[in-house]
Write a protein that holds these residues in place. Structure first.
Motif, PDB file in Angstrom:
ATOM      1  N   ASP A 118     -21.112  95.720  60.081  1.00 19.18           N
ATOM      2  CA  ASP A 118     -19.792  95.663  60.241  1.00 19.18           C
ATOM      3  C   ASP A 118     -19.433  94.669  61.463  1.00 19.18           C
ATOM      4  OD1 ASP A 118     -17.608  97.479  59.971  1.00 19.18           O
ATOM      5  OD2 ASP A 118     -17.515  98.717  61.746  1.00 19.18           O
ATOM      6  N   ARG A 189     -11.515 104.693  49.849  1.00 18.83           N
ATOM      7  CA  ARG A 189     -12.055 103.907  51.622  1.00 18.83           C
ATOM      8  C   ARG A 189     -12.333 105.162  52.730  1.00 18.83           C
ATOM      9  NH1 ARG A 189      -7.449 104.238  55.485  1.00 18.83           N
ATOM     10  NH2 ARG A 189      -7.537 101.982  56.425  1.00 18.83           N
ATOM     11  N   GLU A 190     -12.321 106.463  52.648  1.00 17.87           N
ATOM     12  CA  GLU A 190     -12.885 107.108  53.030  1.00 17.87           C
ATOM     13  C   GLU A 190     -14.392 106.404  53.189  1.00 17.87           C
ATOM     14  OE1 GLU A 190     -11.365 109.125  55.691  1.00 17.87           O
ATOM     15  OE2 GLU A 190      -9.261 108.121  54.528  1.00 17.87           O
ATOM     16  N   LEU A 193     -14.531 103.240  55.409  1.00 20.88           N
ATOM     17  CA  LEU A 193     -14.085 103.737  56.657  1.00 20.88           C
ATOM     18  C   LEU A 193     -15.697 104.137  57.757  1.00 20.88           C
ATOM     19  CD1 LEU A 193      -9.984 104.840  56.754  1.00 20.88           C
ATOM     20  CD2 LEU A 193     -11.360 102.776  57.817  1.00 20.88           C
ATOM     21  N   PRO A 197     -16.714 101.161  59.336  1.00 24.99           N
ATOM     22  CA  PRO A 197     -14.927 101.382  60.322  1.00 24.99           C
ATOM     23  C   PRO A 197     -13.995  99.729  60.526  1.00 24.99           C
ATOM     24  CG  PRO A 197     -16.001 101.843  61.645  1.00 24.99           C
ATOM     25  CD  PRO A 197     -16.734 101.157  60.659  1.00 24.99           C
ATOM     26  N   ARG A 198     -14.490  98.753  61.163  1.00 21.13           N
ATOM     27  CA  ARG A 198     -13.800  97.714  61.237  1.00 21.13           C
ATOM     28  C   ARG A 198     -13.974  96.991  60.499  1.00 21.13           C
ATOM     29  NH1 ARG A 198     -17.763  95.822  66.129  1.00 21.13           N
ATOM     30  NH2 ARG A 198     -19.220  96.182  64.546  1.00 21.13           N
ATOM     31  N   THR A 200     -13.336  97.539  56.940  1.00 24.24           N
ATOM     32  CA  THR A 200     -11.984  98.527  56.195  1.00 24.24           C
ATOM     33  C   THR A 200     -10.768  98.499  56.782  1.00 24.24           C
ATOM     34  OG1 THR A 200     -14.114 100.014  55.109  1.00 24.24           O
ATOM     35  CG2 THR A 200     -11.835 100.666  55.298  1.00 24.24           C
ATOM     36  N   ALA A 201     -10.477  98.995  58.419  1.00 25.45           N
ATOM     37  CA  ALA A 201      -9.564  98.784  58.880  1.00 25.45           C
ATOM     38  C   ALA A 201      -9.148  97.608  58.755  1.00 25.45           C
ATOM     39  CB  ALA A 201      -9.762  99.444  60.367  1.00 25.45           C
ATOM     40  N   TRP A 204      -8.562  96.894  54.475  1.00 23.71           N
ATOM     41  CA  TRP A 204      -7.801  97.758  53.440  1.00 23.71           C
ATOM     42  C   TRP A 204      -6.909  98.884  54.378  1.00 23.71           C
ATOM     43  CZ3 TRP A 204     -11.515 100.362  49.664  1.00 23.71           C
ATOM     44  CH2 TRP A 204     -10.837 101.838  48.669  1.00 23.71           C
ATOM     45  N   ALA A 205      -5.765  98.321  53.784  1.00 24.05           N
ATOM     46  CA  ALA A 205      -4.527  99.025  54.443  1.00 24.05           C
ATOM     47  C   ALA A 205      -4.741  99.997  54.135  1.00 24.05           C
ATOM     48  CB  ALA A 205      -3.403  98.151  55.104  1.00 24.05           C
ATOM     49  N   GLU A 206      -3.980 101.268  54.851  1.00 17.58           N
ATOM     50  CA  GLU A 206      -3.806 102.272  54.439  1.00 17.58           C
ATOM     51  C   GLU A 206      -2.728 103.016  53.610  1.00 17.58           C
ATOM     52  OE1 GLU A 206      -4.479 106.187  57.099  1.00 17.58           O
ATOM     53  OE2 GLU A 206      -3.721 104.592  58.324  1.00 17.58           O
TER      54      GLU A 206
END
Length: 207
Positions: A118, A189-190, A193, A197-198, A200-201, A204-206
């Protein structure tokens, strides 16, 4: 070619390319917001070709072997997950291309991301790619650079280089065929994350 010499070549080429810290910052700042970032790794590849063309066939094989060994060290599930995020998917072949790009970042970055994939979210090229929704660090050409350098300097076909390289590798240990580290679901996605976490943020947008 020992690791010190190999990474020294990578550092020298990187220093003369757009991957050098100041050059990269200036290049990104000068680009329009929607412009692709492909010139960065292309500049590294071009510089590497210039360096490889100064090597003998035996030296090319030694460099290629060291490059293969470095890439095998990066055969790591969390790094595959990073490539999956940055590339919007990442096949086995694409992961090889991605690891080529990681090697171009240099030894320090390769060690960092092996310890924590990450941390790749801190690299300026990755940050710029996330802002542009661009794909970076996938570079197939870097795997074939020694063969093309052989062809250019000897006038002999690339097939001769591959045969020479196979003879160079004969009798040497074969590395493990499975990635190292924890395997997890790249399509959840969870889960991503939790592991990255970084990145993915960033990529990969929510929904």
């Amino acid at each position: 070619m020992d690791p010190e010499e190999f990474w020294g070549v990578i550092a020298d080429v990187r220093a003369g390319s757009l991957l050098a810290d100041e050059a990269l910052a200036a290049h990104i700042a000068a680009l329009p917001a929607d412009a692709p970032l492909d010139a960065v790794l292309r500049s590294f590849h071009d510089g590497l070709m210039i360096r490889l063309k100064t090597m003998t066939p035996a030296e090319l094989c030694a460099f290629d072997e060291a490059h293969d060994d470095a890439r095998r060290r990066l055969y790591h599930w969390p790094l595959w997950a990073a490539g999956y995020l940055i590339g919007g998917g990442c096949s086995d072949d694409a992961f090889m291309d991605f690891r080529n790009g990681l090697i171009a970042l240099g030894r320090e970055w390769c060690e960092r991301v092996l310890g924590d994939a990450d941390t790749l979210a801190e690299h300026p090229l990755v940050i710029a790619a996330a802002a542009r929704e661009d794909e970076v660090l996938f570079c197939e050409e870097l795997a074939y650079a020694p063969a093309y350098a052989f062809e250019a300097t000897t006038g002999r076909p690339r097939d001769e280089y591959w045969a020479l390289y196979e003879r160079h590798r004969e009798g040497k240990p074969v590395h493990g065929a499975s990635p190292t580290g924890p395997d997890f679901d790249f399509d959840d996605r969870e889960v991503m994350l939790a592991h990255l976490p970084r990145l993915t943020a960033f990529f990969w947008a929510e929904d």
